[in-house]
Motif scaffolding. Structure first.
Motif, PDB file in Angstrom:
ATOM      1  N   TRP A  59      94.538  84.600  25.413  1.00  0.00           N
ATOM      2  CA  TRP A  59      94.979  84.596  26.820  1.00  0.00           C
ATOM      3  C   TRP A  59      94.312  83.462  27.602  1.00  0.00           C
ATOM      4  CZ3 TRP A  59      98.525  87.591  29.504  1.00  0.00           C
ATOM      5  CH2 TRP A  59      98.457  87.574  30.894  1.00  0.00           C
ATOM      6  N   PHE A  60      92.999  83.294  27.378  1.00  0.00           N
ATOM      7  CA  PHE A  60      92.265  82.245  28.083  1.00  0.00           C
ATOM      8  C   PHE A  60      92.213  80.936  27.301  1.00  0.00           C
ATOM      9  CE2 PHE A  60      90.541  86.109  30.049  1.00  0.00           C
ATOM     10  CZ  PHE A  60      90.704  85.780  31.388  1.00  0.00           C
ATOM     11  N   GLY A 179      98.306  85.924  22.038  1.00  0.00           N
ATOM     12  CA  GLY A 179      97.636  85.848  23.330  1.00  0.00           C
ATOM     13  C   GLY A 179      97.995  84.582  24.085  1.00  0.00           C
ATOM     14  N   ARG A 180      98.078  83.456  23.361  1.00  0.00           N
ATOM     15  CA  ARG A 180      98.462  82.191  23.997  1.00  0.00           C
ATOM     16  C   ARG A 180      99.896  82.266  24.522  1.00  0.00           C
ATOM     17  NH1 ARG A 180      95.913  80.125  26.356  1.00  0.00           N
ATOM     18  NH2 ARG A 180      96.584  77.952  26.234  1.00  0.00           N
ATOM     19  N   ARG A 183     100.048  84.427  27.731  1.00  0.00           N
ATOM     20  CA  ARG A 183      99.521  83.735  28.912  1.00  0.00           C
ATOM     21  C   ARG A 183     100.492  82.659  29.393  1.00  0.00           C
ATOM     22  NH1 ARG A 183      94.499  82.904  31.373  1.00  0.00           N
ATOM     23  NH2 ARG A 183      94.970  81.908  33.363  1.00  0.00           N
ATOM     24  N   LYS A 184     101.131  81.987  28.438  1.00  0.00           N
ATOM     25  CA  LYS A 184     101.993  80.858  28.790  1.00  0.00           C
ATOM     26  C   LYS A 184     103.342  81.288  29.339  1.00  0.00           C
ATOM     27  CE  LYS A 184     103.460  76.367  27.005  1.00  0.00           C
ATOM     28  NZ  LYS A 184     103.428  75.444  25.846  1.00  0.00           N
ATOM     29  N   ASN A 187     102.608  85.667  31.643  1.00  0.00           N
ATOM     30  CA  ASN A 187     101.591  85.833  32.673  1.00  0.00           C
ATOM     31  C   ASN A 187     102.171  85.948  34.086  1.00  0.00           C
ATOM     32  OD1 ASN A 187      99.055  85.849  33.958  1.00  0.00           O
ATOM     33  ND2 ASN A 187      99.069  83.630  34.144  1.00  0.00           N
ATOM     34  N   HIS A 188     103.180  85.135  34.391  1.00  0.00           N
ATOM     35  CA  HIS A 188     103.715  85.096  35.759  1.00  0.00           C
ATOM     36  C   HIS A 188     104.943  85.991  35.953  1.00  0.00           C
ATOM     37  CE1 HIS A 188     100.913  81.891  36.573  1.00  0.00           C
ATOM     38  NE2 HIS A 188     101.390  81.202  35.556  1.00  0.00           N
ATOM     39  N   SER A 244      95.196  92.799  33.015  1.00  0.00           N
ATOM     40  CA  SER A 244      95.549  91.523  33.657  1.00  0.00           C
ATOM     41  C   SER A 244      96.099  91.727  35.067  1.00  0.00           C
ATOM     42  CB  SER A 244      96.585  90.771  32.812  1.00  0.00           C
ATOM     43  OG  SER A 244      97.851  91.417  32.858  1.00  0.00           O
ATOM     44  N   THR A 247      92.432  91.839  39.453  1.00  0.00           N
ATOM     45  CA  THR A 247      91.618  90.623  39.568  1.00  0.00           C
ATOM     46  C   THR A 247      90.480  90.841  40.550  1.00  0.00           C
ATOM     47  OG1 THR A 247      93.581  89.247  39.158  1.00  0.00           O
ATOM     48  CG2 THR A 247      91.636  88.157  40.080  1.00  0.00           C
TER      49      THR A 247
END
Length: 344
Positions: A59-60, A179-180, A183-184, A187-188, A244, A247
């Motif tokens: 993710w990070f 995870g990548r 996130r890519k 995530n949004h 996630s 925050t």
């Protein structure tokens, strides 16, 4: 930049679950049928942890650097030498291979998760270039193929081509890529709701537990909650998505959980040195037919104690040995610079 404490708490939960699995492993040989029901439920929850930890790394994204690598190797070397000194002090005979393995923590693969993480760390920049070069659809196809081979088929037919049950580099690599991707591309997209995530997670736990208890009948223990299981991966994804959504930053949490992975390295030595009597009493209590809930509560307290002791030792290690590690980094950089100048 302050780290998101929500993910730090998730890391802490994952470490606690790993310790809990190890505590349960010690009683499986003497567990009754009723005990196995509880153990299957707990394993169905806790065995998501390793996949979840690697999803967080994905993710990070892992930032490869000489500094990070030296500090990780320093941490592994410290815990290995600590264990070695303890074994020598207790009169344990140390063979040549065990001695060599102590000073070559990566090559010796003393912990499958740490070894897998470091290997992915070494290749992280190349993995990132591959991800950036892949269009979204090609990335999806790659993930689908990897999950099919390393997760779906082993879940359906038990056998997996790595013969590790997911406890290896191949599984961690797939989790890192997943995870990548999350996130890519996810995530949004806030289409997922907290209640839905919790519901799906609950269904996964219940379904996995029921299937595992059914698998017990045909002597296929923990079939559906192995690390490579589809259910464990889906559960880990739910956990990551759930945390996630929150925050916040807390200095105390971030300070305490920094290098929390050291708990995995120090669990055995800390248990042997500081909690040996506790472990013996717990097992005796279980063998004598005491109330099972007493064992599980004691196991929870033991996991908390191990985490706290490891964190304290790791903080002391950092204070004492970080200057030495920094010096090694400076010397390596200086040597590589001189070598580069000579070539020119």
């Amino acid at each position: 930049m302050n780290r998101n404490s929500s993910f730090e708490i998730l890391r802490l939960i994952c470490i606690f679950e790993i310790l809990m699995i190890h505590a349960l492993d010690s009683i499986i040989g003497m567990a009754s049928q009723q005990d196995m029901v509880v153990i299957n439920i707990l394993d169905s929850i806790c065995n998501m942890s390793s996949s979840c930890l690697m999803l967080i790394s994905g993710w990070f994204g892992i930032k490869s650097s000489l500094e990070h690598f030296i500090h990780i190797e320093g941490m592994l070397l410290f815990w290995n030498v600590f264990a070695l000194i303890s074994n020598i002090a207790s009169g344990t005979e140390i063979g040549r291979q065990a001695l060599l393995a102590c000073f070559l923590p990566l090559q010796a693969q003393k912990n499958w998760f740490i070894t897998g993480y470091i290997v992915i760390f070494i290749f992280a920049s190349y993995i990132e270039k591959m991800i950036e070069a892949l269009p979204k659809k090609e990335f999806q196809k790659l993930l689908c193929l990897l999950l099919l081979i390393f997760s779906v088929l082993p879940t359906l037919f038990y056998f997996d081509i790595t013969n590790t049950g997911g406890k290896g580099i191949a599984h961690l690599f797939v989790m890192y890529l997943l995870g990548r991707y999350m996130r890519k591309y996810i995530n949004h997209q806030r289409f997922y709701d907290t209640k839905i995530i919790i519901t799906v997670l609950g269904i996964i736990i219940v379904l996995t537990s029921v299937l595992n208890m059914g698998a017990e009948v045909i002597n296929m223990r923990f079939w559906f909650c192995r690390d490579c299981s589809v259910f464990m991966i889906l559960g880990a994804v739910c956990m990551l998505l759930l945390f996630s959504k929150f925050t916040f930053s807390n200095r105390l949490i971030n300070y305490g959980t920094k290098n929390i992975v050291s708990v995995i390295c120090g669990e055995r030595i800390v248990g042997r040195l500081f909690l040996k009597n506790w472990d013996r009493l717990m097992l005796n209590y279980f063998q004598e037919g005491g109330a099972r809930i007493g064992y599980y509560m004691a196991a929870i307290l033991r996991c908390v104690a191990v985490i706290l002791v490891c964190i304290v030792i790791e903080k002391l290690r950092t204070v004492l040995f970080k200057p030495s590690e920094d010096l090694v980094i400076i010397l390596i950089k200086r040597f590589s610079t001189k070598k580069h100048i000579k070539k020119r």
